[in-house]
Design a protein around this motif. Sequence first.
Motif, PDB file in Angstrom:
ATOM      1  N   SER A 156       1.267   5.011  -1.241  1.00  0.00           N
ATOM      2  CA  SER A 156       2.594   5.334  -0.693  1.00  0.00           C
ATOM      3  C   SER A 156       3.074   6.681  -1.207  1.00  0.00           C
ATOM      4  O   SER A 156       3.707   7.446  -0.476  1.00  0.00           O
TER       5      SER A 156
ATOM      6  N   PHE B 235       8.827   3.395   0.000  1.00  0.00           N
ATOM      7  CA  PHE B 235       8.961   2.790  -1.327  1.00  0.00           C
ATOM      8  C   PHE B 235       7.643   2.846  -2.105  1.00  0.00           C
ATOM      9  O   PHE B 235       6.616   2.348  -1.656  1.00  0.00           O
TER      10      PHE B 235
ATOM     11  N   THR C 287       3.992  -2.121  -1.431  1.00  0.00           N
ATOM     12  CA  THR C 287       4.002  -2.009   0.026  1.00  0.00           C
ATOM     13  C   THR C 287       3.447  -3.275   0.633  1.00  0.00           C
ATOM     14  O   THR C 287       2.427  -3.786   0.188  1.00  0.00           O
TER      15      THR C 287
ATOM     16  N   ASP D 229       0.012   3.834   5.962  1.00  0.00           N
ATOM     17  CA  ASP D 229      -0.001   3.285   4.606  1.00  0.00           C
ATOM     18  C   ASP D 229       0.134   1.780   4.743  1.00  0.00           C
ATOM     19  O   ASP D 229       0.898   1.295   5.564  1.00  0.00           O
TER      20      ASP D 229
END
Length: 416
Positions: free
Chosen positions: A210, A222, A230, A250
Motif C-alpha cells: 500500500s 491505508f 489492506t 493493491d
Amino acid sequence: MVDNAILVISDLQDIVEAENNTIEMNLLCESAGVHVIEEYHFKRQKPDPNYHMGTGHADMLSTVIAEIHADVIIFSEDLSPAQIRNLERVTDCRVVDRTQLILDIFAQRAKSNEGKIQVELAQLQYLLPRLTGKGIEMSRIGGGSGGGVATRGPGETKLETDRRRIKDKITNLKKDLDIAVKQRQISSKERLNSNIPLVSLIGYTSAGKSTLLNKLSNESVFADKMLFATLDPVTRRVAIPLMSDIFLTDTVGFLSRLPHGIIAAFRSTLEETKNADILIHVVDATHHDMEGQIDSVNKVLKELKWLDKPVIMAFNKIDKLDSTDFLREIIANYKYSTYISALTGDGIENLFNVLKEVILTLMLPIKIMLPFDKGDLLAICYKHGKVTKCEHLDTGTYIEVSLPQEITYYFQDYKV
Ligand SMILES: Nc1nc2c(ncn2[C@@H]2O[C@H](COP(=O)(O)OP(=O)(O)OP(=O)(O)O)[C@@H](O)[C@H]2O)c(=O)[nH]1
Ligand SMILES: [Mg+2]
C-alpha cells in the motif's frame, strides 16, 4: 472491549520456524486488538484428536488460565470442532483458533460491501461444522464490534440461530456476493478492454504494497504496521515516464500457512489480481525471515495458478538497510528484480525501468490483413506470436494474432 488472551503455541520442530511462528502469532493478536498476557508453549509430534495438545497440557492450561484470568485462548493452529468444544469444556474459557483470529482481523478491516460479505461468508462457513452435535455458543458471532475477538463480523445472528438459518444466510450471502462482484466487474472490464497493462502488487502482509501504491499514485491508501492492513482491492492509474499508463492494483497480503478456506473465500478480492498482466512481488528486505516470506507468497501463487505471469521482485524498505550486498545472491535467482524504498521513493526509477522492460514483452492481440508479398511478416506472426485465426482471402491474408508488444510496431500499417 480488549480481550486478555493466553496465546497457546504448538511449537514447530524447527527452532527458527518456531520462533517466527511465535512472533507472527503475537503480531496477529496485536492486529486483532487482543492483549496477550501469557504465552503457553507445548511440543507434540502428532496432534491429539481430543485437545490437540494432550490431556496433561490441557489440565495445566486450565490451571494457568484460572490464575491469570484470561478471557480467551488463542490457539496457534486450526482446531477441529471437537477439539474446540473439549478445550472450552476443560478450561472454561473461550477458544479462538488461527483461522478465526485471521477472519476476525479481516472483519475489522473490510470496508467495501463486497469485502464485508466475503468475510461474513467465510466466518459462517468456518463456523457451520462447529455447530454440529451439541452446538457451540452462538454468542461468538453477531453482536457488532463489542463482543471481543472472533465475535465481530456477522450481524444479527443470535443464540437461538440454528444450522438451518446459517445455511440460508450463506445462500443469500453468496447471491449478494455475486451481485457485488458483477458491479465491480463492470469497472474492471473497462480496464481489461483498455489495452492499458494491468499490474498487481502482491506480497507478504506488511511488505509495503500500500505504501508503494501511495508513492506511485500520490494517493493515501491505508498503510500500517498492522498485519492485513489492506483487505479490499484498490486500483489506481499510474503514469510511467515515457511510456503508457498502467493500472496498479493493491490487494490483501499473504501469510505463511494461510488456511486453504481463506484463500477460497477471498477469490473475489483476488480476482482483480487474477486478470493482471504483470505482478510486482513486494518483499520486506529487512525482515529476518525474508526468504520464508517469499516462499509463502510463491506457494499461494502456485495454489492460485498464477505462475504464468511475469513477476518483478521489488525488494523494499532499503532505507532501513546499511547495505544491500547480502541481497545480491538472492536477486540473481530472478529474471526481473529491483531494490526500492516505497517510503522515500528511492529506486522507483529503476522499478519503472524494469516495468517498461516487462511491458514490452507483453502479448497484445491484433487483427491484421497482410498483402500477399508480406510473407516475412506472416512468418514473424508464427514465430513470435500466437496465431488464433488465419484465412487466405482474395485480397490478402487475414490474421488474428497475439504478439509481443515490442514487435506490433511492424504491423502498424496492416491493422484492421
Ligand atoms: N522504512 C520503511 N518502511 C516501510 C516501507 N514501505 C512500507 N513501510 C512500512 O511498513 C508497514 C507496512 O506497510 P504497508 O504498505 O501497510 O504494507 P502492505 O504490504 O500494504 O501490508 P498489508 O496491507 O497488511 O498486506 C507500514 O508501517 C509502512 O510505513 C519502506 O520502504 N521503508
Ligand atoms: Mg496494504
